[in-house]
Design an enzyme around this catalytic site. Structure first.
Site, PDB file in Angstrom:
ATOM      1  N   TYR A 146       0.781  -1.201  -0.197  1.00 59.19           N
ATOM      2  CA  TYR A 146       0.019   0.119  -0.019  1.00 59.19           C
ATOM      3  C   TYR A 146       0.832   1.225   0.132  1.00 59.19           C
ATOM      4  CZ  TYR A 146      -3.754   3.368   1.743  1.00 59.19           C
ATOM      5  OH  TYR A 146      -4.675   4.280   1.870  1.00 59.19           O
ATOM      6  N   ASP A 147       1.901   1.301   0.807  1.00 59.78           N
ATOM      7  CA  ASP A 147       2.693   2.652   0.999  1.00 59.78           C
ATOM      8  C   ASP A 147       3.393   2.843  -0.029  1.00 59.78           C
ATOM      9  OD1 ASP A 147       1.680   1.790   3.463  1.00 59.78           O
ATOM     10  OD2 ASP A 147       3.719   2.056   4.626  1.00 59.78           O
ATOM     11  N   GLU A 148       3.998   1.727  -0.673  1.00 57.77           N
ATOM     12  CA  GLU A 148       5.070   1.970  -1.791  1.00 57.77           C
ATOM     13  C   GLU A 148       3.957   2.010  -3.109  1.00 57.77           C
ATOM     14  OE1 GLU A 148       8.030   2.986  -1.575  1.00 57.77           O
ATOM     15  OE2 GLU A 148       8.697   1.654  -0.146  1.00 57.77           O
ATOM     16  N   THR A 211      -0.699   5.807  18.668  1.00 66.77           N
ATOM     17  CA  THR A 211      -1.757   6.628  18.423  1.00 66.77           C
ATOM     18  C   THR A 211      -1.971   6.718  17.089  1.00 66.77           C
ATOM     19  OG1 THR A 211      -0.150   8.582  18.031  1.00 66.77           O
ATOM     20  CG2 THR A 211      -0.552   7.980  20.643  1.00 66.77           C
ATOM     21  N   ARG A 212      -3.181   7.584  16.885  1.00 62.55           N
ATOM     22  CA  ARG A 212      -3.882   8.058  15.788  1.00 62.55           C
ATOM     23  C   ARG A 212      -4.345   9.397  15.922  1.00 62.55           C
ATOM     24  NH1 ARG A 212      -0.823   4.323  14.412  1.00 62.55           N
ATOM     25  NH2 ARG A 212      -1.255   2.537  12.962  1.00 62.55           N
ATOM     26  N   ASP A 272       3.206  -1.662  12.097  1.00 60.02           N
ATOM     27  CA  ASP A 272       2.143  -0.644  12.671  1.00 60.02           C
ATOM     28  C   ASP A 272       2.827   0.516  13.255  1.00 60.02           C
ATOM     29  OD1 ASP A 272      -1.034  -1.518  13.663  1.00 60.02           O
ATOM     30  OD2 ASP A 272      -0.082   0.188  14.476  1.00 60.02           O
ATOM     31  N   PRO A 273       2.341   1.871  12.570  1.00 60.89           N
ATOM     32  CA  PRO A 273       2.988   2.876  12.839  1.00 60.89           C
ATOM     33  C   PRO A 273       2.618   2.975  14.648  1.00 60.89           C
ATOM     34  CG  PRO A 273       2.080   3.093  10.721  1.00 60.89           C
ATOM     35  CD  PRO A 273       1.404   1.781  11.211  1.00 60.89           C
ATOM     36  N   ARG A 276       0.975   8.849  14.966  1.00 63.17           N
ATOM     37  CA  ARG A 276       0.566   9.627  13.541  1.00 63.17           C
ATOM     38  C   ARG A 276      -0.181  10.754  14.177  1.00 63.17           C
ATOM     39  NH1 ARG A 276      -2.414   5.866   9.703  1.00 63.17           N
ATOM     40  NH2 ARG A 276      -0.490   5.188   9.149  1.00 63.17           N
TER      41      ARG A 276
HETATM   42  P1  NAD Z   1     -12.668   1.944   0.269  1.00 59.14           P
HETATM   43  O1  NAD Z   1     -12.168   0.430   0.380  1.00 59.14           O
HETATM   44  O2  NAD Z   1     -14.051   2.065   0.909  1.00 59.14           O
HETATM   45  O3  NAD Z   1     -13.083   2.432  -1.328  1.00 59.14           O
HETATM   46  C1  NAD Z   1     -12.162   1.931  -2.068  1.00 59.14           C
HETATM   47  C2  NAD Z   1     -12.834   1.836  -3.538  1.00 59.14           C
HETATM   48  O4  NAD Z   1     -12.028   1.782  -4.455  1.00 59.14           O
HETATM   49  C3  NAD Z   1     -13.880   0.687  -3.172  1.00 59.14           C
HETATM   50  O5  NAD Z   1     -15.249   1.133  -3.780  1.00 59.14           O
HETATM   51  C4  NAD Z   1     -13.177  -0.424  -4.193  1.00 59.14           C
HETATM   52  O6  NAD Z   1     -13.892  -1.329  -4.947  1.00 59.14           O
HETATM   53  C5  NAD Z   1     -12.529   0.584  -5.218  1.00 59.14           C
HETATM   54  N1  NAD Z   1     -11.429  -0.088  -6.218  1.00 59.14           N
HETATM   55  C6  NAD Z   1     -10.470  -0.551  -5.616  1.00 59.14           C
HETATM   56  N2  NAD Z   1      -9.587  -0.934  -6.503  1.00 59.14           N
HETATM   57  C7  NAD Z   1     -10.261  -0.716  -7.822  1.00 59.14           C
HETATM   58  C8  NAD Z   1     -10.052  -0.774  -9.040  1.00 59.14           C
HETATM   59  N3  NAD Z   1      -8.742  -1.432  -9.352  1.00 59.14           N
HETATM   60  N4  NAD Z   1     -10.813  -0.278 -10.002  1.00 59.14           N
HETATM   61  C9  NAD Z   1     -12.004   0.190  -9.683  1.00 59.14           C
HETATM   62  N5  NAD Z   1     -12.329   0.388  -8.296  1.00 59.14           N
HETATM   63  C10 NAD Z   1     -11.438   0.001  -7.622  1.00 59.14           C
HETATM   64  O7  NAD Z   1     -11.657   2.832   0.909  1.00 59.14           O
HETATM   65  P2  NAD Z   1     -11.719   4.406   1.446  1.00 59.14           P
HETATM   66  O8  NAD Z   1     -11.468   4.353   2.932  1.00 59.14           O
HETATM   67  O9  NAD Z   1     -12.827   5.094   0.947  1.00 59.14           O
HETATM   68  O10 NAD Z   1     -10.479   4.917   0.572  1.00 59.14           O
HETATM   69  C11 NAD Z   1     -10.657   5.490  -0.509  1.00 59.14           C
HETATM   70  C12 NAD Z   1      -9.307   6.183  -0.985  1.00 59.14           C
HETATM   71  O11 NAD Z   1      -8.612   7.140  -0.081  1.00 59.14           O
HETATM   72  C13 NAD Z   1      -8.214   5.044  -1.150  1.00 59.14           C
HETATM   73  O12 NAD Z   1      -7.345   5.426  -2.277  1.00 59.14           O
HETATM   74  C14 NAD Z   1      -7.423   5.143  -0.006  1.00 59.14           C
HETATM   75  O13 NAD Z   1      -6.095   4.744  -0.286  1.00 59.14           O
HETATM   76  C15 NAD Z   1      -7.359   6.583   0.465  1.00 59.14           C
HETATM   77  N6  NAD Z   1      -7.195   6.933   1.859  1.00 59.14           N
HETATM   78  C16 NAD Z   1      -8.293   6.726   3.025  1.00 59.14           C
HETATM   79  C17 NAD Z   1      -8.118   6.954   4.069  1.00 59.14           C
HETATM   80  C18 NAD Z   1      -9.115   6.701   5.161  1.00 59.14           C
HETATM   81  O14 NAD Z   1      -8.924   7.122   6.284  1.00 59.14           O
HETATM   82  N7  NAD Z   1     -10.282   6.314   4.781  1.00 59.14           N
HETATM   83  C19 NAD Z   1      -6.763   7.436   4.537  1.00 59.14           C
HETATM   84  C20 NAD Z   1      -5.723   7.526   3.902  1.00 59.14           C
HETATM   85  C21 NAD Z   1      -6.058   7.277   2.340  1.00 59.14           C
HETATM   86  N1  UDP Z   2      -6.450  -1.492  15.490  1.00 58.90           N
HETATM   87  C1  UDP Z   2      -6.468  -2.157  16.657  1.00 58.90           C
HETATM   88  N2  UDP Z   2      -7.597  -3.340  16.705  1.00 58.90           N
HETATM   89  C2  UDP Z   2      -8.216  -3.452  15.521  1.00 58.90           C
HETATM   90  C3  UDP Z   2      -7.895  -2.677  14.154  1.00 58.90           C
HETATM   91  C4  UDP Z   2      -7.106  -1.850  14.320  1.00 58.90           C
HETATM   92  O1  UDP Z   2      -5.988  -2.181  17.766  1.00 58.90           O
HETATM   93  O2  UDP Z   2      -9.533  -4.342  15.501  1.00 58.90           O
HETATM   94  C5  UDP Z   2      -5.164  -0.656  15.688  1.00 58.90           C
HETATM   95  C6  UDP Z   2      -4.033  -0.883  14.503  1.00 58.90           C
HETATM   96  O3  UDP Z   2      -3.181  -1.971  14.962  1.00 58.90           O
HETATM   97  C7  UDP Z   2      -3.408   0.446  14.573  1.00 58.90           C
HETATM   98  C8  UDP Z   2      -4.680   1.444  14.861  1.00 58.90           C
HETATM   99  O4  UDP Z   2      -5.489   0.682  15.619  1.00 58.90           O
HETATM  100  O5  UDP Z   2      -2.485   0.753  15.380  1.00 58.90           O
HETATM  101  C9  UDP Z   2      -5.358   1.871  13.517  1.00 58.90           C
HETATM  102  O6  UDP Z   2      -5.527   0.912  12.670  1.00 58.90           O
HETATM  103  P1  UDP Z   2      -6.601   1.190  11.356  1.00 58.90           P
HETATM  104  O7  UDP Z   2      -6.538  -0.181  10.938  1.00 58.90           O
HETATM  105  O8  UDP Z   2      -7.654   1.832  11.802  1.00 58.90           O
HETATM  106  O9  UDP Z   2      -5.428   2.113  10.323  1.00 58.90           O
HETATM  107  P2  UDP Z   2      -4.188   2.457  10.080  1.00 58.90           P
HETATM  108  O10 UDP Z   2      -3.875   3.908  10.593  1.00 58.90           O
HETATM  109  O11 UDP Z   2      -3.067   1.336  10.854  1.00 58.90           O
HETATM  110  O12 UDP Z   2      -3.818   2.522   8.981  1.00 58.90           O
END
Ligand code: NAD
Ligand code: UDP
Length: 312
Positions: A146-148, A211-212, A272-273, A276
């Site tokens: 995911y990160d990369e 933390t988050r 796990d970070p 944050r």
């Molecule tokens: P989510 O999983 O609810 O939504 C992602 C959507 O992308 C889904 O509807 C999935 O079906 C669609 N999808 C995935 N691969 C696809 C593909 N190859 N073609 C077409 N559709 C595809 O997740 P989310 O939380 O809504 O996240 C949305 C975006 O925001 C992501 O790019 C995620 O990395 C980014 N983001 C979200 C958060 C958060 O806290 N929610 C934090 C950081 C970044």
């Molecule tokens: N976490 C937890 N229990 C759960 C799910 C997540 O303790 O059932 C922790 C996880 O290890 C991380 C934090 O909660 O430290 C936030 O996790 P999340 O999956 O929401 O997002 P991340 O910031 O890690 O992408």
């Protein structure tokens, strides 16, 4: 009328974005393959003449007829549980999917916005994280898929900006929560709310002292909209700096749901970070944006949504 393509539009954030752009009088094309999203998230938008849904995997060539003014690339698994289960799809949508959506934006002379993430900072050695921090990411660890992918996506976006002069935006999203997150999505807030409402054990990973800083979805959507309409090409953090330990977050959710759940401790996932927190000075100064909804207020609204979906 402006026309926007939202990839991942049937996901959690994507569906809220579709709603926002419909309410701002845009024509919205929502593109998704439902790999982690659901038609339920956008069912209420079908029938609106300015809303169109296209079932498509955006890692393949994207064809859209007619003009497109904005492309928002949100498609990607986002919950650690999802991207651990879907490592190759995650890498492909961040790399190939970003290339395809940038190509479309270039062909249509559209403004492009990439959904990046606080995960580009990895397990950060600088706290809070500002946009000039390059991060501490393990490229071959389990979260690396995911990160990369997101770091590659940022690099590709900047290359299209510099080489093709494409108008681009990069939003680095910090943990965001709200209605429509999947009940068993695996992220901390949906996991804890579902467990608490069912009076099941709350699974805290590690000692829970990591933390988050969690942001309510309406604040995030507002920030993304402002960023899109700005002229900032470099990354901007959007999130809520209100930091909390995961253990305290679990306790707060138990209190808000009047739950009888007990907390159980499970192994901390790899890489796990530990901390944050977004530094949002840039968003404050260039967008005039800052979050307005408190964590408590946001959690109450989210719990209401989860209760409805759990039919409570
Ligand atoms: P989510 O999983 O609810 O939504 C992602 C959507 O992308 C889904 O509807 C999935 O079906 C669609 N999808 C995935 N691969 C696809 C593909 N190859 N073609 C077409 N559709 C595809 O997740 P989310 O939380 O809504 O996240 C949305 C975006 O925001 C992501 O790019 C995620 O990395 C980014 N983001 C979200 C958060 C958060 O806290 N929610 C934090 C950081 C970044
Ligand atoms: N976490 C937890 N229990 C759960 C799910 C997540 O303790 O059932 C922790 C996880 O290890 C991380 C934090 O909660 O430290 C936030 O996790 P999340 O999956 O929401 O997002 P991340 O910031 O890690 O992408």
């Amino acid at each position: 009328m402006n026309r926007v393509l939202i990839t991942g539009g049937a996901g959690f954030l994507g569906s809220h974005l579709c709603e926002k752009f419909i309410s701002e009088n845009f024509e919205v094309i929502c593109m998704d393959n439902f790999i982690t999203g659901s038609p339920d998230n956008i069912a209420h938008l079908f029938g609106n003449s300015r809303f169109q849904f296209v079932h498509h995997d955006v890692t393949n060539y994207i064809y859209v007829e007619g003009k497109v003014d904005f492309v928002l690339h949100f498609a990607s698994p986002a919950s650690p549980l999802d991207y651990l289960k879907l490592p190759i799809q995650t890498l492909k949508v961040g790399s190939l999917g970003t290339h395809k959506t940038l190509g479309l934006a270039l062909a249509k002379k559209a403004t492009f916005l990439l959904a990046s993430t606080s995960e580009v900072y990895g397990d950060p050695l600088v706290h809070p994280q500002s946009e000039d921090y390059w991060g501490n990411v393990n490229p071959i660890g389990v979260r690396g898929v995911y990160d990369e992918a997101k770091r590659f996506a940022e690099a590709m976006t900047m290359a299209y900006h510099r080489y093709h002069n494409l108008n681009t935006r990069i939003v680095r999203i910090f943990n965001t929560f709200g209605p429509r997150m999947r009940l068993c999505d695996g992220r901390a807030i949906p996991a804890f709310i579902t467990q608490a409402l069912n009076n099941e054990p709350i699974t805290v990973f590690g000692d829970g002292l990591q933390t988050r800083s969690v942001c309510y979805v309406s604040d995030l959507i507002d920030g993304i909209y402002k960023l899109l309409l700005s002229s900032e090409n470099e990354p901007v953090n959007i999130g809520n700096p209100d930091e909390i330990t995961i253990l305290d977050l679990a306790k707060e959710i138990i209190e808000l749901t009047n739950s009888k759940s007990e907390i159980v401790f499970k192994d901390l996932p790899e890489d796990d970070p530990k901390v944050r927190q977004p530094d949002i000075d840039k968003a404050r100064s260039i967008l005039g944006w800052e979050p307005r909804v408190s964590r408590r207020e946001g959690l109450i609204k989210t719990i209401e949504d989860f209760k409805k979906r759990l039919k409570m």
